[in-house]
Every structure is written in structure tokens, then in C-alpha cells.
Design a protein around this motif. Structure first.
Motif, short mmCIF file in Angstrom:
data_model
loop_
_atom_site.label_atom_id
_atom_site.label_comp_id
_atom_site.label_asym_id
_atom_site.label_seq_id
_atom_site.Cartn_x
_atom_site.Cartn_y
_atom_site.Cartn_z
N LEU A 115 -2.46 -3.11 -10.74
CA LEU A 115 -3.38 -2.40 -9.85
C LEU A 115 -4.17 -3.38 -8.98
CD1 LEU A 115 -4.65 0.44 -12.19
CD2 LEU A 115 -3.18 0.68 -10.18
N ASP A 116 -4.56 -4.51 -9.55
CA ASP A 116 -5.25 -5.54 -8.76
C ASP A 116 -4.33 -6.06 -7.66
OD1 ASP A 116 -7.60 -5.34 -10.20
OD2 ASP A 116 -7.13 -7.04 -11.52
N TRP A 117 -3.06 -6.30 -8.00
CA TRP A 117 -2.08 -6.74 -7.02
C TRP A 117 -1.96 -5.72 -5.89
CZ3 TRP A 117 2.39 -3.87 -6.10
CH2 TRP A 117 3.28 -4.43 -5.18
N ALA A 118 -1.87 -4.44 -6.27
CA ALA A 118 -1.71 -3.39 -5.27
C ALA A 118 -2.95 -3.27 -4.39
CB ALA A 118 -1.42 -2.06 -5.96
N ARG A 119 -4.13 -3.42 -4.96
CA ARG A 119 -5.35 -3.36 -4.15
C ARG A 119 -5.39 -4.49 -3.13
NH1 ARG A 119 -7.57 -2.36 -9.38
NH2 ARG A 119 -7.98 -0.14 -9.62
N ARG A 120 -5.01 -5.68 -3.56
CA ARG A 120 -4.97 -6.82 -2.63
C ARG A 120 -3.95 -6.59 -1.52
NH1 ARG A 120 -5.02 -9.63 -7.50
NH2 ARG A 120 -2.83 -10.17 -7.24
N LYS A 121 -2.78 -6.09 -1.89
CA LYS A 121 -1.72 -5.85 -0.92
C LYS A 121 -2.15 -4.77 0.09
CE LYS A 121 3.18 -6.06 -0.80
NZ LYS A 121 3.39 -7.29 -0.06
N LEU A 122 -2.79 -3.71 -0.38
CA LEU A 122 -3.26 -2.67 0.52
C LEU A 122 -4.38 -3.17 1.42
CD1 LEU A 122 -3.19 0.46 -1.82
CD2 LEU A 122 -1.80 0.07 0.21
N ALA A 123 -5.23 -4.05 0.89
CA ALA A 123 -6.31 -4.61 1.70
C ALA A 123 -5.74 -5.49 2.82
CB ALA A 123 -7.27 -5.42 0.82
N GLU A 124 -4.67 -6.20 2.53
CA GLU A 124 -4.05 -7.09 3.51
C GLU A 124 -3.18 -6.34 4.53
OE1 GLU A 124 -1.77 -9.95 1.32
OE2 GLU A 124 -3.53 -10.74 0.28
N GLU A 125 -2.39 -5.39 4.03
CA GLU A 125 -1.36 -4.76 4.88
C GLU A 125 -1.63 -3.30 5.22
OE1 GLU A 125 2.49 -5.40 3.13
OE2 GLU A 125 1.99 -7.45 2.56
N GLY A 126 -2.58 -2.68 4.53
CA GLY A 126 -2.83 -1.26 4.75
C GLY A 126 -1.68 -0.41 4.23
N PRO A 127 -1.60 0.83 4.68
CA PRO A 127 -0.54 1.74 4.22
C PRO A 127 0.87 1.25 4.51
CG PRO A 127 -2.25 2.97 5.36
CD PRO A 127 -2.55 1.51 5.56
N ALA A 128 1.01 0.33 5.45
CA ALA A 128 2.34 -0.22 5.76
C ALA A 128 2.95 -0.94 4.56
CB ALA A 128 2.25 -1.15 6.95
N ALA A 129 2.10 -1.35 3.61
CA ALA A 129 2.61 -2.02 2.41
C ALA A 129 3.61 -1.12 1.67
CB ALA A 129 1.46 -2.40 1.49
N LEU A 130 3.33 0.18 1.66
CA LEU A 130 4.24 1.11 1.00
C LEU A 130 5.53 1.25 1.81
CD1 LEU A 130 4.56 3.01 -1.41
CD2 LEU A 130 3.62 4.84 0.01
N ASP A 131 5.43 1.28 3.13
CA ASP A 131 6.62 1.37 3.97
C ASP A 131 7.55 0.19 3.77
OD1 ASP A 131 5.83 3.78 5.05
OD2 ASP A 131 4.83 2.83 6.77
N LYS A 132 6.97 -0.96 3.48
CA LYS A 132 7.79 -2.18 3.28
C LYS A 132 8.55 -2.13 1.97
CE LYS A 132 4.88 -5.13 6.09
NZ LYS A 132 3.98 -6.30 6.10
N ILE A 133 8.03 -1.38 0.99
CA ILE A 133 8.67 -1.28 -0.31
C ILE A 133 9.74 -0.19 -0.32
CG2 ILE A 133 8.30 -0.65 -2.73
CD1 ILE A 133 5.63 -2.08 -2.57
N LEU A 134 9.41 0.94 0.29
CA LEU A 134 10.33 2.07 0.30
C LEU A 134 11.30 1.98 1.47
CD1 LEU A 134 7.82 4.95 -0.49
CD2 LEU A 134 9.39 3.83 -2.06
N PRO A 135 12.49 2.52 1.27
CA PRO A 135 13.47 2.49 2.37
C PRO A 135 13.05 3.36 3.54
CG PRO A 135 14.37 3.65 0.47
CD PRO A 135 13.01 3.16 0.11
#
Length: 68
Positions: free
Chosen positions: A48-68
Motif C-alpha cells: 500500500l505504501d508503494w501504491a501511494r508513492r506511485k499514485l503520488a508520482e504518476e496519478g491515475p495513469a499509474a493504473l493505466d500503465k499496469i493494465l492493458p
């Protein structure tokens, strides 16, 4: 006599789904839990800490980068 389908039954290549329609995000907010689960990880405090950092850096696009 042939049992094959006629050429008309083949799907033309121009019916391919555009990339912009393939993303799974529906425009709603992305939570850290969403990001952890989409990455295939278990929900743990560390993930969860990793995900919070990733969302803070990339915003919702972080999910788009993971999903096809």
C-alpha cells in the motif's frame, strides 16, 4: 463440395478495437488498493505504501500503465 466459410465471414482488420477503448479504468478515482490488486500483489502495508508513492508520482495513469 467445400465446407469452409466464405470470405464474407472473415472480420476485416479495420474492425480492430482502438487502443483508447482497451483501458479498464472507468474515470473514477484510483485507490492504492486498486493499484496493488491490479499489479497482482497482496494488500499489505508495504504494498500500500508503494501504491501511494506511485499514485503520488504518476496519478491515475499509474493504473493505466499496469493494465492493458
Amino acid at each position: 463440395m467445400s465446407t469452409s466459410q466464405p470470405d464474407a465471414s472473415r472480420q476485416p482488420e479495420d474492425r480492430t478495437t482502438p487502443d483508447s477503448l482497451l483501458h479498464a479504468r472507468t474515470g473514477t478515482d484510483v485507490s492504492p488498493e486498486d493499484l496493488v490488486l491490479a499489479s497482482g500483489k497482496d494488500i499489505t502495508p508495504q504494498n500500500l505504501d508503494w501504491a501511494r508513492r506511485k499514485l503520488a508520482e504518476e496519478g491515475p495513469a499509474a493504473l493505466d500503465k499496469i493494465l492493458p
